[in-house]
Design a protein around this motif. Structure first.
Motif, PDB file in Angstrom:
ATOM      1  N   PHE A 237       0.821  -1.208   0.000  1.00  0.00           N
ATOM      2  CA  PHE A 237       0.000   0.000   0.000  1.00  0.00           C
ATOM      3  C   PHE A 237       0.863   1.269   0.000  1.00  0.00           C
ATOM      4  N   ASP A 238       2.064   1.203   0.560  1.00  0.00           N
ATOM      5  CA  ASP A 238       2.978   2.346   0.474  1.00  0.00           C
ATOM      6  C   ASP A 238       3.340   2.634  -0.978  1.00  0.00           C
ATOM      7  N   ALA A 239       3.570   1.564  -1.763  1.00  0.00           N
ATOM      8  CA  ALA A 239       3.928   1.738  -3.182  1.00  0.00           C
ATOM      9  C   ALA A 239       2.784   2.378  -3.955  1.00  0.00           C
ATOM     10  N   ILE A 240       1.554   1.961  -3.658  1.00  0.00           N
ATOM     11  CA  ILE A 240       0.393   2.552  -4.327  1.00  0.00           C
ATOM     12  C   ILE A 240       0.255   4.018  -3.950  1.00  0.00           C
ATOM     13  N   ALA A 241       0.483   4.329  -2.676  1.00  0.00           N
ATOM     14  CA  ALA A 241       0.386   5.720  -2.221  1.00  0.00           C
ATOM     15  C   ALA A 241       1.428   6.587  -2.908  1.00  0.00           C
ATOM     16  N   ARG A 242       2.658   6.091  -3.015  1.00  0.00           N
ATOM     17  CA  ARG A 242       3.718   6.869  -3.678  1.00  0.00           C
ATOM     18  C   ARG A 242       3.384   7.130  -5.142  1.00  0.00           C
ATOM     19  N   ALA A 243       2.742   6.143  -5.773  1.00  0.00           N
ATOM     20  CA  ALA A 243       2.383   6.290  -7.194  1.00  0.00           C
ATOM     21  C   ALA A 243       1.178   7.205  -7.387  1.00  0.00           C
ATOM     22  N   GLY A 244       0.478   7.533  -6.298  1.00  0.00           N
ATOM     23  CA  GLY A 244      -0.687   8.416  -6.408  1.00  0.00           C
ATOM     24  C   GLY A 244      -1.846   7.794  -7.149  1.00  0.00           C
ATOM     25  N   ILE A 245      -1.989   6.474  -7.029  1.00  0.00           N
ATOM     26  CA  ILE A 245      -3.042   5.764  -7.739  1.00  0.00           C
ATOM     27  C   ILE A 245      -4.208   5.478  -6.782  1.00  0.00           C
ATOM     28  N   PRO A 246      -5.420   5.870  -7.120  1.00  0.00           N
ATOM     29  CA  PRO A 246      -6.569   5.545  -6.266  1.00  0.00           C
ATOM     30  C   PRO A 246      -6.675   4.036  -6.057  1.00  0.00           C
ATOM     31  N   ALA A 247      -6.989   3.623  -4.830  1.00  0.00           N
ATOM     32  CA  ALA A 247      -7.084   2.193  -4.532  1.00  0.00           C
ATOM     33  C   ALA A 247      -8.146   1.937  -3.481  1.00  0.00           C
ATOM     34  N   MET A 248      -8.914   0.866  -3.686  1.00  0.00           N
ATOM     35  CA  MET A 248      -9.949   0.459  -2.748  1.00  0.00           C
ATOM     36  C   MET A 248      -9.604  -0.905  -2.164  1.00  0.00           C
ATOM     37  N   GLN A 249      -9.867  -1.059  -0.863  1.00  0.00           N
ATOM     38  CA  GLN A 249      -9.789  -2.365  -0.228  1.00  0.00           C
ATOM     39  C   GLN A 249     -11.179  -2.990  -0.261  1.00  0.00           C
ATOM     40  N   MET A 250     -11.267  -4.218  -0.763  1.00  0.00           N
ATOM     41  CA  MET A 250     -12.553  -4.881  -0.888  1.00  0.00           C
ATOM     42  C   MET A 250     -12.572  -6.179  -0.096  1.00  0.00           C
ATOM     43  N   LEU A 251     -13.662  -6.402   0.632  1.00  0.00           N
ATOM     44  CA  LEU A 251     -13.967  -7.646   1.329  1.00  0.00           C
ATOM     45  C   LEU A 251     -13.125  -7.862   2.571  1.00  0.00           C
ATOM     46  N   ARG A 252     -11.885  -7.375   2.561  1.00  0.00           N
ATOM     47  CA  ARG A 252     -10.989  -7.460   3.708  1.00  0.00           C
ATOM     48  C   ARG A 252     -10.303  -6.123   3.907  1.00  0.00           C
ATOM     49  N   GLN A 253     -10.087  -5.751   5.150  1.00  0.00           N
ATOM     50  CA  GLN A 253      -9.313  -4.542   5.458  1.00  0.00           C
ATOM     51  C   GLN A 253      -8.017  -4.943   6.145  1.00  0.00           C
ATOM     52  N   VAL A 254      -6.893  -4.526   5.550  1.00  0.00           N
ATOM     53  CA  VAL A 254      -5.586  -4.800   6.167  1.00  0.00           C
ATOM     54  C   VAL A 254      -4.803  -3.522   6.430  1.00  0.00           C
ATOM     55  N   ASP A 255      -5.181  -2.423   5.781  1.00  0.00           N
ATOM     56  CA  ASP A 255      -4.493  -1.145   5.956  1.00  0.00           C
ATOM     57  C   ASP A 255      -5.457  -0.151   6.609  1.00  0.00           C
TER      58      ASP A 255
ATOM     59  N   PHE B  96      -7.197   4.563   1.367  1.00  0.00           N
ATOM     60  CA  PHE B  96      -7.581   3.269   0.797  1.00  0.00           C
ATOM     61  C   PHE B  96      -8.940   2.853   1.372  1.00  0.00           C
ATOM     62  N   PRO B  97     -10.034   3.393   0.861  1.00  0.00           N
ATOM     63  CA  PRO B  97     -11.363   3.097   1.407  1.00  0.00           C
ATOM     64  C   PRO B  97     -11.672   1.600   1.371  1.00  0.00           C
ATOM     65  N   PHE B  98     -12.529   1.177   2.295  1.00  0.00           N
ATOM     66  CA  PHE B  98     -12.835  -0.238   2.478  1.00  0.00           C
ATOM     67  C   PHE B  98     -14.330  -0.500   2.304  1.00  0.00           C
ATOM     68  N   THR B  99     -14.651  -1.541   1.544  1.00  0.00           N
ATOM     69  CA  THR B  99     -16.039  -1.958   1.341  1.00  0.00           C
ATOM     70  C   THR B  99     -16.151  -3.459   1.551  1.00  0.00           C
ATOM     71  N   ALA B 100     -17.181  -3.870   2.297  1.00  0.00           N
ATOM     72  CA  ALA B 100     -17.415  -5.295   2.538  1.00  0.00           C
ATOM     73  C   ALA B 100     -18.880  -5.507   2.894  1.00  0.00           C
ATOM     74  N   PRO B 101     -19.360  -6.743   2.787  1.00  0.00           N
ATOM     75  CA  PRO B 101     -20.718  -7.034   3.256  1.00  0.00           C
ATOM     76  C   PRO B 101     -20.822  -6.845   4.765  1.00  0.00           C
ATOM     77  N   ASP B 102     -22.048  -6.723   5.237  1.00  0.00           N
ATOM     78  CA  ASP B 102     -22.304  -6.586   6.674  1.00  0.00           C
ATOM     79  C   ASP B 102     -22.259  -7.979   7.302  1.00  0.00           C
ATOM     80  N   TYR B 103     -21.033  -8.434   7.578  1.00  0.00           N
ATOM     81  CA  TYR B 103     -20.845  -9.790   8.085  1.00  0.00           C
ATOM     82  C   TYR B 103     -21.560 -10.026   9.417  1.00  0.00           C
ATOM     83  N   VAL B 104     -21.543  -9.033  10.297  1.00  0.00           N
ATOM     84  CA  VAL B 104     -22.119  -9.205  11.629  1.00  0.00           C
ATOM     85  C   VAL B 104     -23.621  -9.471  11.539  1.00  0.00           C
ATOM     86  N   SER B 105     -24.334  -8.642  10.785  1.00  0.00           N
ATOM     87  CA  SER B 105     -25.781  -8.834  10.696  1.00  0.00           C
ATOM     88  C   SER B 105     -26.122 -10.157  10.016  1.00  0.00           C
ATOM     89  N   GLY B 106     -25.268 -10.596   9.090  1.00  0.00           N
ATOM     90  CA  GLY B 106     -25.507 -11.875   8.426  1.00  0.00           C
ATOM     91  C   GLY B 106     -25.440 -13.041   9.388  1.00  0.00           C
TER      92      GLY B 106
END
Length: 315
Positions: A111-129, A135-145
Motif C-alpha cells: 500500500f505504500d507503493a500505491i500511495a507513492r504512485a498516487g493511484i486511487p485504490a480500494m480495499q474490498m472484502l478485507r481490510q488490512v491497511d 484506501f477506502p474499504f467496502t465489505a458485506p455486513d458480516y455481523v448482521s448476516g
C-alpha cells in the motif's frame, strides 16, 4: 501533476513549489505516453481458487467492461510477498486505479507503493491497511448476516449451535463470529467455536469431531460455504441427516450451494451487486473526483434451503 484525487491539496501545493524552485517543466506529452494504459484497472485478488472470490472478480470485471474499462487480474494466493511483487509490476505497466482484496500478512509495502504512485485504490472484502482515507474499504455486513443465521437456527429449534471455520484473529472471522456470539448471549445458549482453515477438508473433519466430542451440538454456522460443503460430507459419513438430525448454514451463498443435496442454506452477500457497486465507485472516483467514504457495508440476506429446515422444504 496528474491531478490525482488521492493527493491532498497541501501536498500538491508543496510539489508545485518545489517544481518552481528547481525549474522543472512538466512534459505532458511524455506523461500521456506513460498513461497510454489509462482506463486500465488493477484487480488484485487474494485467492481465485475460492469460488466466492472468483465470482466477485468476474462480476467486477464485467461491470467495469460495461463502463469502458479493462482490467488486469492477479491472484496472490494469500501470499503478501507475492502481492507486493504483482502490485509493483502492475504499477510499472500503468493503471488508473486498484481494487484489492488483500492477502493477510505484512502488506505495508504494497500500500505504500500505491500511495507513492498516487493511484486511487480500494480495499474490498478485507481490510488490512488502516489508512481508510487513502484506501477506502467496502465489505458485506458480516455481523448482521451471522446474527440472522443464528436466529434462524434457534427458530428451527436447534438446542446448541456451533460456529465452524475461519482462522482466529482474522478480522473477517471475528466479524462473522460476533453476530453469532451476540445472539447466543441474548438467548443464554453456550457458544462453541471450532476455528481453522476455511476449507472443505476442515469442514468435513469438524463434522466428525462434533459428533464425537460435542454430541449435544445439533446445528452449525460455517465461516464460509466451503466449510459448509465439507460438513455436508462429514455428516453423510457419520450418518447424520442434514436438515433433520443436524442443521447447517453457510456463508457467502456461492452459486454451487443451491445445487447440493440437501440444498445448502447460506448468508447471501450478493456478489454480483458488490462487483457492480465497486465498479461504479471506482469510476466515479476517477471520472468525477468522488472519493468513496472511508468505510461502507453492503446489505446481506439469508437464503434458507433444505440444510437448515427440519421439513426439508426450500423457500
Amino acid at each position: 501533476m496528474r491531478n490525482s484525487p488521492a493527493v491532498r491539496e497541501d501536498t500538491r501545493g508543496e510539489v508545485r513549489e518545489a517544481m518552481a524552485e528547481i525549474g522543472y517543466v512538466y512534459n505532458r506529452a511524455a506523461a500521456n505516453m506513460r498513461m497510454s494504459n489509462a482506463g486500465l484497472i488493477g484487480l488484485v485478488i487474494n485467492d481465485l481458487r475460492n469460488p466466492f472470490f472468483a465470482e466477485f472478480a468476474t462480476s467486477l470485471q464485467m461491470a467495469l467492461a460495461e463502463k469502458g474499462y479493462s482490467t488486469v487480474i492477479a491472484n496472490t494466493d494469500e501470499n503478501a510477498v507475492l502481492q507486493d511483487q504483482v502490485v509493483n509490476s502492475i504499477i510499472e505497466h500503468g493503471v488508473s486505479a486498484f481494487i484489492i482484496s488483500p492477502a493477510y500478512g505484512d502488506t505495508g509495502a504494497t500500500f505504500d507503493a500505491i500511495a507513492r504512485a498516487g493511484i486511487p485504490a480500494m480495499q474490498m472484502l478485507r481490510q488490512v491497511d488502516d489508512r481508510l482515507g487513502l484506501f477506502p474499504f467496502t465489505a458485506p455486513d458480516y455481523v448482521s448476516g451471522s446474527e440472522e443465521a443464528t436466529r434462524h437456527l434457534i427458530d428451527m429449534k436447534a438446542r446448541r449451535v456451533a460456529f465452524v471455520g475461519g482462522l482466529d484473529g482474522r478480522a473477517v472471522t471475528e466479524e462473522r463470529k460476533a453476530g453469532y456470539l451476540s445472539v447466543l448471549k441474548e438467548v443464554g445458549m453456550e457458544p462453541l467455536a471450532i476455528t481453522g482453515k476455511a476449507s472443505r477438508a476442515f469442514g468435513r473433519e469438524a463434522a466428525k469431531r462434533l459428533i464425537k466430542e460435542h454430541p449435544d451440538v445439533d446445528a452449525a454456522i460455517c465461516f464460509n460455504d466451503l466449510v459448509a460443503l465439507g460438513m455436508l460430507s462429514g455428516c453423510y459419513e457419520t450418518r447424520r441427516k442434514v436438515g433433520q438430525d443436524f442443521l447447517i448454514v453457510g456463508f457467502d451463498d456461492i452459486e454451487d450451494v443451491a445445487q447440493t443435496f440437501p440444498a445448502l442454506s447460506s448468508v447471501r452477500c450478493d456478489i454480483a451487486s458488490i462487483g457492480a457497486q465497486a465498479a461504479n465507485t471506482v469510476v466515479n472516483w476517477l471520472e468525477n473526483g468522488q472519493v468513496p467514504p472511508p468505510t461502507s457495508r453492503t446489505t446481506v440476506s439469508l437464503s434458507i434451503r433444505q440444510s437448515s429446515q427440519s421439513d426439508a422444504q426450500e423457500h
